[in-house]
Design an enzyme around this catalytic site. Structure first.
Site, short mmCIF file in Angstrom:
data_model
loop_
_atom_site.label_atom_id
_atom_site.label_comp_id
_atom_site.label_asym_id
_atom_site.label_seq_id
_atom_site.Cartn_x
_atom_site.Cartn_y
_atom_site.Cartn_z
N CYS A 100 -39.05 51.11 -107.95
CA CYS A 100 -37.73 51.28 -107.34
C CYS A 100 -37.06 52.50 -107.98
O CYS A 100 -37.75 53.33 -108.57
CB CYS A 100 -36.88 50.01 -107.44
SG CYS A 100 -36.46 49.51 -109.13
N ARG B 276 -34.66 45.79 -108.82
CA ARG B 276 -35.61 45.27 -107.83
C ARG B 276 -37.05 45.22 -108.33
O ARG B 276 -37.71 44.17 -108.21
CB ARG B 276 -35.55 46.13 -106.55
CG ARG B 276 -34.25 45.99 -105.80
CD ARG B 276 -34.08 47.08 -104.77
NE ARG B 276 -33.89 48.39 -105.41
CZ ARG B 276 -33.77 49.54 -104.78
NH1 ARG B 276 -33.85 49.57 -103.45
NH2 ARG B 276 -33.59 50.67 -105.44
N ASP C 212 -30.62 47.87 -102.32
CA ASP C 212 -30.31 48.07 -103.74
C ASP C 212 -29.14 47.16 -104.10
O ASP C 212 -28.04 47.33 -103.58
CB ASP C 212 -29.94 49.55 -103.93
CG ASP C 212 -29.62 49.88 -105.37
OD1 ASP C 212 -29.51 48.94 -106.19
OD2 ASP C 212 -29.46 51.07 -105.67
#
Ligand code: 4NP
Length: 150
Positions: A7, A13, A123
């Site tokens: 990420c 994440r 996000d």
């Protein structure tokens, strides 16, 4: 199987994706190597975000052994699959790929559940409530990948 989760910051994440895939691989007795990295370097050396640690813990997954690191081109050789969380990560990683073989290793993780739709894992950094949704999306994606590889 060697899998890298990628990420932007490697604190929200991709640490969840790493933890979930490791947990599922262990449940199935699979001797897989799973790691994660960020396209950016701002958080290198840091623990995952406390909100990722909390949601993972709530779901029975411990991610406190992880420390953030930046993606580097050696990862294309080291890993069989490079799963990116969003379309920005996809273009950032593909820009670093030197060969077609490297490019072929890179895929959006949500292609596992929604092939061809180019969906991104949102996000959650600026959204305290987004972490459970992110966990559930990644859990489903990892479930599909494992089912296809056992
Ligand atoms: P991640 O989330 O890419 O899922 O780790 C982010 C973490 C930090 C920042 C952005 C996204 N940041 O701008 O610092």
């Amino acid at each position: 199987m060697k899998i890298l989760m990628v990420c932007l910051g490697n604190i929200c994440r991709s640490p969840l994706a790493e933890g979930i895939m490791k947990h599922k691989a262990a449940e199935h007795g699979l001797d897989w190597h799973i790691d994660s990295a960020g396209t950016g370097s701002w958080h290198s050396g840091q623990l995952p975000d406390r909100r990722s640690i909390a949601i993972a813990r709530q779901k029975g997954v411990d991610i406190t052994d992880q420390r953030a690191r930046q993606f580097h081109t050696g990862d294309f050789e080291q890993f069989d699959m490079i799963f990116v969380m969003d379309t920005q990560n996809l273009s950032d990683v593909l820009r670093l790929a030197a060969t077609p073989a490297h490019r072929e290793k890179v895929a959006l993780i949500l292609d596992q559940t929604s092939p061809g739709q180019r969906l991104s894992v949102p996000d959650p950094y600026y959204d305290d409530n987004g972490f459970e949704e992110v966990f559930n999306m990644l859990d489903e994606a990892c479930h599909h990948f494992i089912q296809r590889h056992i």
